[in-house]
Design a protein around this motif. Structure first.
Motif, PDB file in Angstrom:
ATOM      1  N   PRO A  80       0.680  -1.188  -0.298  1.00 22.09           N
ATOM      2  CA  PRO A  80       0.323  -0.002   0.584  1.00 22.09           C
ATOM      3  C   PRO A  80       0.737   1.463  -0.371  1.00 22.09           C
ATOM      4  N   ARG A 134       7.652  -9.899  -5.451  1.00 21.05           N
ATOM      5  CA  ARG A 134       6.878 -11.078  -6.324  1.00 21.05           C
ATOM      6  C   ARG A 134       6.165 -10.937  -7.281  1.00 21.05           C
ATOM      7  N   ARG A 171       0.294 -11.050   4.100  1.00 23.57           N
ATOM      8  CA  ARG A 171       0.525 -11.295   5.367  1.00 23.57           C
ATOM      9  C   ARG A 171      -0.126  -9.730   6.769  1.00 23.57           C
ATOM     10  N   ARG A 204      -7.382  -8.463   0.860  1.00 24.19           N
ATOM     11  CA  ARG A 204      -6.000  -6.907   0.496  1.00 24.19           C
ATOM     12  C   ARG A 204      -5.673  -7.542  -1.022  1.00 24.19           C
ATOM     13  N   ALA A 233      14.901  -5.459  -6.137  1.00 25.30           N
ATOM     14  CA  ALA A 233      15.891  -4.862  -5.801  1.00 25.30           C
ATOM     15  C   ALA A 233      17.457  -5.135  -5.185  1.00 25.30           C
ATOM     16  N   ASP A 249       9.472  -1.501   1.276  1.00 23.78           N
ATOM     17  CA  ASP A 249       9.743  -2.768   0.932  1.00 23.78           C
ATOM     18  C   ASP A 249       9.526  -3.256   1.960  1.00 23.78           C
ATOM     19  N   PHE A 266     -11.132 -11.445  13.196  1.00 27.53           N
ATOM     20  CA  PHE A 266     -11.514 -10.615  12.617  1.00 27.53           C
ATOM     21  C   PHE A 266     -11.924 -10.954  11.091  1.00 27.53           C
ATOM     22  N   GLY A 292       4.600 -13.408   9.977  1.00 29.81           N
ATOM     23  CA  GLY A 292       5.334 -11.864   9.477  1.00 29.81           C
ATOM     24  C   GLY A 292       5.682 -11.497  11.143  1.00 29.81           C
ATOM     25  N   GLY A 293       6.553  -9.692  10.620  1.00 23.92           N
ATOM     26  CA  GLY A 293       6.735  -9.558  12.141  1.00 23.92           C
ATOM     27  C   GLY A 293       5.606  -7.670  11.533  1.00 23.92           C
ATOM     28  N   GLY A 313       6.041   4.017   5.148  1.00 25.04           N
ATOM     29  CA  GLY A 313       5.215   2.609   5.752  1.00 25.04           C
ATOM     30  C   GLY A 313       6.255   1.550   6.599  1.00 25.04           C
ATOM     31  N   ASP A 314       6.307   0.289   6.978  1.00 25.73           N
ATOM     32  CA  ASP A 314       6.602  -0.320   7.723  1.00 25.73           C
ATOM     33  C   ASP A 314       8.510  -0.481   7.245  1.00 25.73           C
ATOM     34  N   GLY A 358      -0.791  -2.191  16.069  1.00 22.30           N
ATOM     35  CA  GLY A 358       0.059  -3.248  15.044  1.00 22.30           C
ATOM     36  C   GLY A 358      -0.350  -2.854  13.585  1.00 22.30           C
ATOM     37  N   GLY A 359      -1.390  -1.672  13.232  1.00 16.16           N
ATOM     38  CA  GLY A 359      -1.739  -1.237  12.146  1.00 16.16           C
ATOM     39  C   GLY A 359      -0.958  -0.695  11.348  1.00 16.16           C
ATOM     40  N   GLY A 360      -0.030  -1.048  10.163  1.00 15.20           N
ATOM     41  CA  GLY A 360       0.055  -0.223   8.761  1.00 15.20           C
ATOM     42  C   GLY A 360      -0.666   0.616   7.537  1.00 15.20           C
ATOM     43  N   ILE A 361      -1.641  -0.445   7.287  1.00 12.85           N
ATOM     44  CA  ILE A 361      -1.947  -0.237   6.143  1.00 12.85           C
ATOM     45  C   ILE A 361      -2.218   1.616   5.663  1.00 12.85           C
TER      46      ILE A 361
END
Ligand code: FAD
Length: 390
Positions: free
Chosen positions: A14, A35, A43, A97, A121, A154, A210, A256-257, A276-277, A287-290
């Protein structure tokens, strides 16, 4: 194959797709993804606020698995806090997602970005300490693409930041080790999130349920890295699922972490921005990051445009991203980090006590003033414990 772009974005999650789309409105952009299929494998537990997500993608039933009205928070002793309404801007949908991420990347392509999948990369082109492009590998072929700006999106295992000389190491206490099943044959209310706390299910973290529509759910948990022992997160999850859903059938496993750290101090260098992450921009308490990835991507994309127009991608220009990010989200991240540190150091008894004091709370009471009044009435000593968080 072109050898030069204004902007190269690494990673089509995202954060990367929104950054690429925003920059592509005025610049030549290349978005690369290692990917072969954007958005897959997933994830993520996929919870997001639809109102916030709609800033970047028009709502579409295709990427919404379920709509959420409220949530239950279950303390170690079983005390249940129930909110029948989600607080403003809290997650209220569970995404699909695979479709959502792909739609964001399609929008970047429609805005003019060149998208290359199966392209990894492998390093950065560095000249006099400044980033001047990306070294890549596509289907076994190595090549280089020069650019004025590189955006590293990334993800949690980001290497771009490190290649650019930034210290992105996460301490064990600042990473949640997460594992999740997509479980079929789960009979739950499809409009409620459920969270379980306590050392039995998820030491220094939480377990989540969820709804995914039909009779399915994302069921997972995160354990703080510093609390990991011989029992692995997957062992906790297997016990949790067996305990709560003996009939459930896991059909997909996600591992995933999630960074639950304070914001990285440095997220830009000459020619480079992290989003992002990769920049540890997840909300540490939950832990939300979207959303934070997309919001950061939009700011970075705008700043990249400015750098290209001014023909100056030095820290002097790119630091506008860091400044805007910190003034918009920095305080929230810091507050949440403090809250996460506090919660992570509580015993099960403390968590029970907090649950007892908050039982029956409703969204309109969830302000510092509302919480103070409630604790004054129910548990003044707890107010003393929590005062620095309010
Ligand atoms: P990512 O989505 O991780 O995207 C990074 C992309 O970069 C990936 O596609 C990757 O393949 C690509 N990439 C990596 N290295 C390279 C390379 N060298 N070259 C090319 N491409 C590369 N957040 C929420 O908001 N709600 C939730 O419910 C939620 N649940 C979660 C549950 C779990 C189990 C986990 C692990 C995370 C969860 N998160 C949740 C966090 C959320 O998934 C991330 O914060 C979000 O995906 C961050 O987006 P991003 O664009 O920064 O990175």
């Amino acid at each position: 194959m072109r050898e030069e772009y204004d902007v190269v974005v690494v990673g089509a999650g995202p954060g990367g797709s929104v950054a690429a789309r925003t920059a592509a409105e005025e610049c030549d952009v290349l978005l690369i993804e290692k990917r072969q299929e954007i958005g897959s494998p997933v994830r993520c537990a996929e919870a997001v606020s639809i109102g916030s997500a709609a800033t970047y993608l028009a709502p579409d039933k295709k990427w919404i698995s379920s709509e959420i009205k409220g949530m239950q928070l279950i303390a170690p002793d079983g005390t249940t806090l129930e909110l029948r309404e989600q607080p403003l801007q809290a997650p209220d949908v569970v995404l699909e997602r695979k479709i959502f991420d792909r739609a964001l990347a399609k929008n970047a392509a429609r805005a003019g970005a060149h998208v290359m999948v199966r392209t990894r990369a492998t390093g950065l082109i560095m000249e006099d300490g400044a980033v001047k492009g990306v070294k890549m590998n596509r289907l076994g072929d190595d090549f280089e693409v020069r650019s004025k700006v590189v955006i590293g999106a990334d993800g949690v295992e980001s290497q771009v930041g490190r290649w650019g000389g930034m210290n992105t190491t996460l301490k064990l206490r600042d990473i949640e080790s997460c594992v999740q099943y997509h479980v079929e044959n789960v009979h739950i209310a499809q409009d409620m999130f459920q969270f379980y706390t306590g050392s039995q299910y998820a030491p220094r973290g939480y377990a989540w349920i969820f709804p995914k529509g039909g009779q399915a759910a994302n069921i997972g948990l995160g354990v703080l890295g510093s609390s990991l022992n011989a029992k692995r997160p997957i062992d906790y999850l297997n016990e949790f699922v067996a305990d709560k859903f003996p009939e459930g059938q896991p059909v997909e496993l996600v591992m995933g972490g999630v960074p639950v750290s304070d914001a990285l101090k440095t997220i830009v260098s000459d020619g480079l921005m992290l989003v992002g992450d990769a920049a540890h921009h997840t909300l540490p308490l939950v832990g939300g990051g979207i959303m934070t990835a997309m919001d950061g991507g939009a700011i970075a994309g705008r700043v990249a445009r400015k750098a290209v127009h001014e023909n100056d991608a030095s820290v002097r220009v790119l630091s506008a991203y860091e400044t805007e990010w910190m003034s918009t989200f920095g305080k929230l991240l810091k507050r949440m980090y403090k809250a996460k540190e506090f919660i992570a150091s509580r015993s099960d008894e403390d968590l029970n006590r907090i649950a007892h004091a908050f039982q029956g709370i409703q969204p309109d009471e969830m302000s510092p003033k509302g919480i103070t009044m409630r604790l004054l009435k129910k548990d003044p000593k707890l107010l003393l414990m929590l005062r620095h968080l309010l």
